[in-house]
Design an enzyme around this catalytic site. Structure first.
Site, PDB file in Angstrom:
ATOM      1  N   TRP A 325      -6.969  31.297 -41.257  1.00 20.61           N
ATOM      2  CA  TRP A 325      -6.979  32.091 -42.000  1.00 20.61           C
ATOM      3  C   TRP A 325      -8.342  32.836 -41.290  1.00 20.61           C
ATOM      4  O   TRP A 325      -8.093  34.064 -41.644  1.00 20.61           O
ATOM      5  CB  TRP A 325      -7.854  31.381 -42.566  1.00 20.61           C
ATOM      6  CG  TRP A 325      -9.541  31.154 -42.927  1.00 20.61           C
ATOM      7  CD1 TRP A 325      -9.680  32.128 -44.366  1.00 20.61           C
ATOM      8  CD2 TRP A 325     -10.929  32.098 -42.642  1.00 20.61           C
ATOM      9  NE1 TRP A 325     -11.009  32.211 -44.685  1.00 20.61           N
ATOM     10  CE2 TRP A 325     -11.550  32.500 -43.570  1.00 20.61           C
ATOM     11  CE3 TRP A 325     -11.417  32.109 -40.945  1.00 20.61           C
ATOM     12  CZ2 TRP A 325     -12.832  33.065 -42.544  1.00 20.61           C
ATOM     13  CZ3 TRP A 325     -12.694  32.457 -40.810  1.00 20.61           C
ATOM     14  CH2 TRP A 325     -13.049  32.913 -41.892  1.00 20.61           C
ATOM     15  N   HIS A 326      -8.173  32.906 -39.555  1.00 21.68           N
ATOM     16  CA  HIS A 326      -9.015  34.361 -39.008  1.00 21.68           C
ATOM     17  C   HIS A 326      -7.846  34.925 -38.155  1.00 21.68           C
ATOM     18  O   HIS A 326      -8.523  35.870 -37.838  1.00 21.68           O
ATOM     19  CB  HIS A 326      -9.470  32.974 -37.323  1.00 21.68           C
ATOM     20  CG  HIS A 326     -10.052  32.417 -37.106  1.00 21.68           C
ATOM     21  ND1 HIS A 326      -9.618  31.106 -37.608  1.00 21.68           N
ATOM     22  CD2 HIS A 326     -11.349  32.616 -36.935  1.00 21.68           C
ATOM     23  CE1 HIS A 326     -11.724  29.999 -37.393  1.00 21.68           C
ATOM     24  NE2 HIS A 326     -12.001  30.719 -36.826  1.00 21.68           N
ATOM     25  N   GLY A 327      -6.796  35.221 -38.456  1.00 24.84           N
ATOM     26  CA  GLY A 327      -5.860  36.713 -38.970  1.00 24.84           C
ATOM     27  C   GLY A 327      -4.477  35.926 -38.853  1.00 24.84           C
ATOM     28  O   GLY A 327      -4.169  35.171 -38.691  1.00 24.84           O
TER      29      GLY A 327
END
Length: 480
Positions: A325-327
């Protein structure tokens, strides 16, 4: 528009005055909030407004269709599934397409197939992960009949686009935020004052702590191969407090700003660096995201009501998804896997829910055991943040290897002395306020109840912000 910008300094009071003194009726207040929020979000790039409008419209229509086909579960499931796919597709194209294209190209190249994948030169819309998950929360809750469908499109647009938490959270649940746009709101002076205090502390964490830590961390990371192990440890420390001061500072500003408009947002941080184990850390860090994954992925997979290996599987999935989700980078996925591995022993021993209260509750200082637990947990989190900060897995491994060399005992501080001072100040204030909702909350009895004392504290913090601001400006979580 950045919270720490001159534009926001003019934007917020104008919106506040019009909201309370011009648009006094609920419907007009909500409409004005939508317009103000779109101005706020479109300040970066007006084209971003198209995407958030599409996400909002798809989710609103899906909710109406689900109710329209009440009793026809297959159609409802198809509508809900279609909306989820549409929203995740928008997120996937803008955030993850190039990651998959490049990695599939490498994979096929390794097995002898030369495939030319087309990558897209596109700008990642600010906050797309946040408002997409917020929209999905509504669709899923309506489908599962946990929430009545929203029939007021203006309220729904206000729910998705509410500017304080639009670009970096907290990721609100429809069950909490949406009903607040249905009810008439009256100005609450005490609530507004406490919101201003929370905003002030948020600005301090961002502008003084995080931005100064960012400068020191960037210097160390920029030439880490020529630094001693102790200096690299400091580089990890500075980034650890950069990401905390930056992100929790944003959350404090967002929650405090919302309270000026009579809106209560969920808590997003609960002093995570005072945790006694990794499980407690994750109950206190980015609470809105971890609880979102718990409710919409972990529990539907079976949660903890499964055989042991499935519980561990579910936990691993949650942490890997959280990392992704963060990248679109393997470092984020590795960071998620790393925390899953730290979490497994606690789960196997049945100790993942051992610490649910504040550390050293009712005491001035922690015990030796508690201090050791906090320090060990903090070091584990710091190692994770080094993986998170690295550009690739190779750099993370190299950085950690150099940090853990014999030069770790070469204690000297050449960079970030002022940042260390601000970190100490942050830790002291938050330790004394660790049982409060935020570090400047004033409750109960004590010297803080005296007005002169409070104003001395306020002016001192403002002076720190004005005199010791760091050079960093962007909020780190905007890229996620």
């Amino acid at each position: 528009m950045l919270f720490n910008s001159f534009e926001f300094l003019f934007f917020l009071p104008i919106v506040f005055l019009f909201y309370w003194f011009v648009f006094k009726r609920l419907k007009w207040q909500n409409l004005f909030l939508v317009i103000a929020s779109y101005v706020f979000y479109g300040w970066w790039d007006w084209r971003f407004l198209i995407l958030i409008a599409l996400t909002t419209f798809f989710s609103y229509i899906s909710g109406r269709l689900i109710v329209q086909y009440e009793g026809r579960r297959k159609i409802q499931k198809a509508v809900s599934g279609t909306n989820i796919i549409l929203n995740l597709s928008i997120l996937g194209v803008f955030k993850y397409y190039n990651f998959f294209a490049e990695n599939f190209a490498v994979l096929f190249r390794n097995i002898g197939w030369q495939v030319d994948w087309v990558t897209l030169d596109i700008l990642l819309p600010v906050g797309i992960s946040f408002y997409t998950f917020q929209a999905l929360s509504y669709s899923i809750d309506v489908y599962q009949k946990k929430l009545p469908v929203c029939k007021d499109i203006i309220s729904f647009f206000a729910y998705i686009s509410f500017f304080p938490q639009l670009v970096a959270g907290p990721i609100e649940r429809a069950t909490n935020l949406l009903p607040q746009f249905y009810k008439s709101r009256t100005f609450d002076y005490a609530q507004a004052v406490d919101g201003c205090r929370q905003m002030l502390w948020g600005f301090f964490k961002k502008i003084v702590v995080a931005d100064n830590c960012a400068e020191a961390a960037n210097v160390i990371w920029g030439d880490y191969s020529n630094k001693s192990g102790f200096t690299l440890l400091l580089g990890g420390l500075f980034f650890t407090f950069q990401i905390y001061g930056d992100f929790s500072g944003y959350s404090d500003i967002a929650i405090g700003t919302a309270r000026l408009f009579g809106i209560n947002l969920m808590r997003n941080f609960n002093f995570p660096y005072f945790s006694r184990d990794i499980a407690e850390f994750w109950r206190r860090w980015h609470i809105s995201l971890t609880t979102w994954f718990r409710d919409y992925i972990y529990i539907p997979l079976g949660g903890s009501r499964c055989v042991r290996w499935k519980v561990m599987r579910n936990t691993l999935i949650i942490f890997l998804v959280s990392g992704f989700w963060h990248g679109a980078n393997w470092t984020f996925i590795t960071w998620g896997a790393y925390h899953a591995l730290l979490f497994f022993p606690l789960m196997l021993w049945g100790k993942n829910r051992k610490y649910t209260n504040s550390v050293a509750a009712g005491r001035f200082l922690p015990s030796v055991k508690e201090f050791g637990q906090m320090l060990f947990t903090f070091l584990l989190a710091l190692i994770g943040w080094i993986i998170f900060r690295a550009e690739n897995i190779g750099q993370a491994w190299d950085y950690l290897g150099r940090m853990c060399s014999s030069s770790l005992l070469d204690i000297s501080i050449r960079w970030g002395k002022s940042a260390l001072l601000y970190i100490v100040l942050l830790v002291i204030v938050e330790w004394f306020q660790r049982d409060k909702q935020h570090a400047l909350q004033i409750t109960g009895k004590g010297i803080l109840l005296y007005t002169p004392v409070r104003w001395i504290i306020y002016f001192t913090i403002i002076l720190f912000i004005l005199l010791f601001a760091g050079g960093q400006t962007d909020f780190i979580y905007f890229q996620f």
